[in-house]
Design a protein around this motif. Sequence first.
Motif, PDB file in Angstrom:
ATOM      1  N   ILE A 281       0.845  -1.207   0.000  1.00  0.00           N
ATOM      2  CA  ILE A 281       0.000   0.000   0.000  1.00  0.00           C
ATOM      3  C   ILE A 281       0.872   1.245   0.000  1.00  0.00           C
ATOM      4  CG2 ILE A 281      -1.574   1.377   1.436  1.00  0.00           C
ATOM      5  CD1 ILE A 281      -2.884  -1.324   2.272  1.00  0.00           C
ATOM      6  N   SER A 282       1.897   1.254   0.815  1.00  0.00           N
ATOM      7  CA  SER A 282       2.804   2.398   0.888  1.00  0.00           C
ATOM      8  C   SER A 282       3.459   2.664  -0.462  1.00  0.00           C
ATOM      9  CB  SER A 282       3.868   2.152   1.958  1.00  0.00           C
ATOM     10  OG  SER A 282       4.749   3.245   2.039  1.00  0.00           O
ATOM     11  N   ASN A 283       3.891   1.608  -1.139  1.00  0.00           N
ATOM     12  CA  ASN A 283       4.527   1.763  -2.459  1.00  0.00           C
ATOM     13  C   ASN A 283       3.566   2.358  -3.477  1.00  0.00           C
ATOM     14  OD1 ASN A 283       6.942   0.717  -1.498  1.00  0.00           O
ATOM     15  ND2 ASN A 283       6.513  -1.360  -2.215  1.00  0.00           N
ATOM     16  N   VAL A 284       2.325   1.882  -3.493  1.00  0.00           N
ATOM     17  CA  VAL A 284       1.320   2.401  -4.437  1.00  0.00           C
ATOM     18  C   VAL A 284       1.029   3.869  -4.140  1.00  0.00           C
ATOM     19  CG1 VAL A 284      -1.129   2.259  -5.050  1.00  0.00           C
ATOM     20  CG2 VAL A 284       0.261   0.211  -5.007  1.00  0.00           C
ATOM     21  N   LEU A 285       0.911   4.211  -2.867  1.00  0.00           N
ATOM     22  CA  LEU A 285       0.642   5.604  -2.493  1.00  0.00           C
ATOM     23  C   LEU A 285       1.823   6.507  -2.839  1.00  0.00           C
ATOM     24  CD1 LEU A 285      -1.119   5.038   0.940  1.00  0.00           C
ATOM     25  CD2 LEU A 285      -2.181   5.851  -1.183  1.00  0.00           C
ATOM     26  N   ASP A 286       3.044   6.015  -2.668  1.00  0.00           N
ATOM     27  CA  ASP A 286       4.229   6.802  -3.034  1.00  0.00           C
ATOM     28  C   ASP A 286       4.262   7.068  -4.535  1.00  0.00           C
ATOM     29  OD1 ASP A 286       5.051   6.928  -0.414  1.00  0.00           O
ATOM     30  OD2 ASP A 286       6.597   5.373  -0.613  1.00  0.00           O
ATOM     31  N   GLU A 287       3.917   6.057  -5.331  1.00  0.00           N
ATOM     32  CA  GLU A 287       3.909   6.206  -6.796  1.00  0.00           C
ATOM     33  C   GLU A 287       2.819   7.165  -7.262  1.00  0.00           C
ATOM     34  OE1 GLU A 287       3.777   2.800  -9.406  1.00  0.00           O
ATOM     35  OE2 GLU A 287       5.260   1.774  -8.143  1.00  0.00           O
ATOM     36  N   ALA A 288       1.605   6.953  -6.795  1.00  0.00           N
ATOM     37  CA  ALA A 288       0.454   7.732  -7.277  1.00  0.00           C
ATOM     38  C   ALA A 288       0.358   9.103  -6.620  1.00  0.00           C
ATOM     39  CB  ALA A 288      -0.836   6.956  -7.042  1.00  0.00           C
ATOM     40  N   ASP A 289       0.840   9.233  -5.398  1.00  0.00           N
ATOM     41  CA  ASP A 289       0.812  10.481  -4.634  1.00  0.00           C
ATOM     42  C   ASP A 289      -0.584  11.142  -4.648  1.00  0.00           C
ATOM     43  OD1 ASP A 289       1.931  12.346  -2.950  1.00  0.00           O
ATOM     44  OD2 ASP A 289       2.709  13.592  -4.572  1.00  0.00           O
ATOM     45  N   PRO A 290      -1.630  10.403  -4.201  1.00  0.00           N
ATOM     46  CA  PRO A 290      -2.993  10.925  -4.290  1.00  0.00           C
ATOM     47  C   PRO A 290      -3.374  11.927  -3.195  1.00  0.00           C
ATOM     48  CG  PRO A 290      -3.037   8.793  -3.256  1.00  0.00           C
ATOM     49  CD  PRO A 290      -1.601   9.060  -3.639  1.00  0.00           C
ATOM     50  N   ILE A 291      -2.533  12.055  -2.179  1.00  0.00           N
ATOM     51  CA  ILE A 291      -2.855  12.922  -1.043  1.00  0.00           C
ATOM     52  C   ILE A 291      -1.804  14.017  -0.953  1.00  0.00           C
ATOM     53  CG2 ILE A 291      -3.193  13.020   1.456  1.00  0.00           C
ATOM     54  CD1 ILE A 291      -3.867   9.984   1.268  1.00  0.00           C
ATOM     55  N   SER A 292      -2.245  15.260  -1.002  1.00  0.00           N
ATOM     56  CA  SER A 292      -1.281  16.362  -0.925  1.00  0.00           C
ATOM     57  C   SER A 292      -0.814  16.534   0.522  1.00  0.00           C
ATOM     58  CB  SER A 292      -1.893  17.654  -1.449  1.00  0.00           C
ATOM     59  OG  SER A 292      -2.996  18.018  -0.665  1.00  0.00           O
ATOM     60  N   GLY A 293       0.442  16.869   0.678  1.00  0.00           N
ATOM     61  CA  GLY A 293       0.997  17.084   2.005  1.00  0.00           C
ATOM     62  C   GLY A 293       1.444  15.780   2.646  1.00  0.00           C
ATOM     63  N   SER A 294       1.914  15.902   3.861  1.00  0.00           N
ATOM     64  CA  SER A 294       2.394  14.713   4.571  1.00  0.00           C
ATOM     65  C   SER A 294       1.261  14.078   5.378  1.00  0.00           C
ATOM     66  CB  SER A 294       3.560  15.075   5.490  1.00  0.00           C
ATOM     67  OG  SER A 294       3.131  15.951   6.496  1.00  0.00           O
ATOM     68  N   TYR A 295       1.388  12.789   5.611  1.00  0.00           N
ATOM     69  CA  TYR A 295       0.394  12.049   6.375  1.00  0.00           C
ATOM     70  C   TYR A 295       1.048  10.772   6.913  1.00  0.00           C
ATOM     71  CZ  TYR A 295       0.119   9.242   2.133  1.00  0.00           C
ATOM     72  OH  TYR A 295       0.430   8.454   1.056  1.00  0.00           O
ATOM     73  N   ASN A 296       0.428  10.197   7.919  1.00  0.00           N
ATOM     74  CA  ASN A 296       0.854   8.905   8.450  1.00  0.00           C
ATOM     75  C   ASN A 296      -0.054   7.835   7.877  1.00  0.00           C
ATOM     76  OD1 ASN A 296       2.905   9.856  10.200  1.00  0.00           O
ATOM     77  ND2 ASN A 296       1.344  10.462  11.673  1.00  0.00           N
ATOM     78  N   LEU A 297       0.544   6.727   7.442  1.00  0.00           N
ATOM     79  CA  LEU A 297      -0.224   5.591   6.959  1.00  0.00           C
ATOM     80  C   LEU A 297      -0.391   4.613   8.109  1.00  0.00           C
ATOM     81  CD1 LEU A 297      -1.520   3.855   4.728  1.00  0.00           C
ATOM     82  CD2 LEU A 297       0.790   2.994   4.221  1.00  0.00           C
ATOM     83  N   GLU A 298      -1.650   4.251   8.398  1.00  0.00           N
ATOM     84  CA  GLU A 298      -1.954   3.266   9.431  1.00  0.00           C
ATOM     85  C   GLU A 298      -2.753   2.144   8.785  1.00  0.00           C
ATOM     86  OE1 GLU A 298      -4.158   5.217  12.526  1.00  0.00           O
ATOM     87  OE2 GLU A 298      -2.708   6.855  12.675  1.00  0.00           O
ATOM     88  N   VAL A 299      -2.187   0.945   8.764  1.00  0.00           N
ATOM     89  CA  VAL A 299      -2.883  -0.214   8.204  1.00  0.00           C
ATOM     90  C   VAL A 299      -3.138  -1.183   9.353  1.00  0.00           C
ATOM     91  CG1 VAL A 299      -2.814  -2.093   6.529  1.00  0.00           C
ATOM     92  CG2 VAL A 299      -1.724   0.101   5.981  1.00  0.00           C
ATOM     93  N   SER A 300      -4.406  -1.578   9.517  1.00  0.00           N
ATOM     94  CA  SER A 300      -4.756  -2.464  10.620  1.00  0.00           C
ATOM     95  C   SER A 300      -5.923  -3.365  10.221  1.00  0.00           C
ATOM     96  CB  SER A 300      -5.129  -1.652  11.856  1.00  0.00           C
ATOM     97  OG  SER A 300      -6.286  -0.888  11.603  1.00  0.00           O
ATOM     98  N   THR A 301      -6.280  -4.256  11.129  1.00  0.00           N
ATOM     99  CA  THR A 301      -7.457  -5.095  10.960  1.00  0.00           C
ATOM    100  C   THR A 301      -8.582  -4.498  11.803  1.00  0.00           C
ATOM    101  OG1 THR A 301      -6.799  -6.534  12.780  1.00  0.00           O
ATOM    102  CG2 THR A 301      -6.045  -7.152  10.563  1.00  0.00           C
ATOM    103  N   PRO A 302      -9.828  -4.940  11.596  1.00  0.00           N
ATOM    104  CA  PRO A 302     -10.945  -4.341  12.325  1.00  0.00           C
ATOM    105  C   PRO A 302     -10.932  -4.588  13.834  1.00  0.00           C
ATOM    106  CG  PRO A 302     -11.728  -5.606  10.459  1.00  0.00           C
ATOM    107  CD  PRO A 302     -10.278  -5.880  10.588  1.00  0.00           C
TER     108      PRO A 302
END
Length: 144
Positions: free
Chosen positions: A54-75
Amino acid sequence: MSLLEPVVVQAGLFLEEVRLVKAGRHTSLRVTVDLESGPGGVGSDQLADVTRAISNVLDEADPISGSYNLEVSTPGATRDLIEARHFSRAIGRLVNMKLTDGRTIKGRITGVVNETINMTVDDEEQQIAVADIKKANVVLEMKR
């Protein structure tokens, strides 16, 4: 987010939710993944692998302007059970339910067929339609 779904599916998981949360100057992208169905859990290695993907795809596409923290979890074990898929993930677990008619039921899920939950309540088999459930959660059992 349609950008993330193929990555999550390729990892053998289901994309449950994507939320962009802003708190003051901090922004977090919260991605919730789960198994598609059935009992079991997402292993830590599988979660780490999908997080990297997910991080790699977001780095490539850069869909969110500015900096952010990525949090991936289960429900999590105590999430609200809403869809038949959620109940299928809880097969074998003890569940509290509040029904739309006001009754409350506590029983163990034995199966899910279409939109019907099969469960054992007080040693009796019952079938409950998902549409008849107002609220449901897994009961955490320390010893079984």
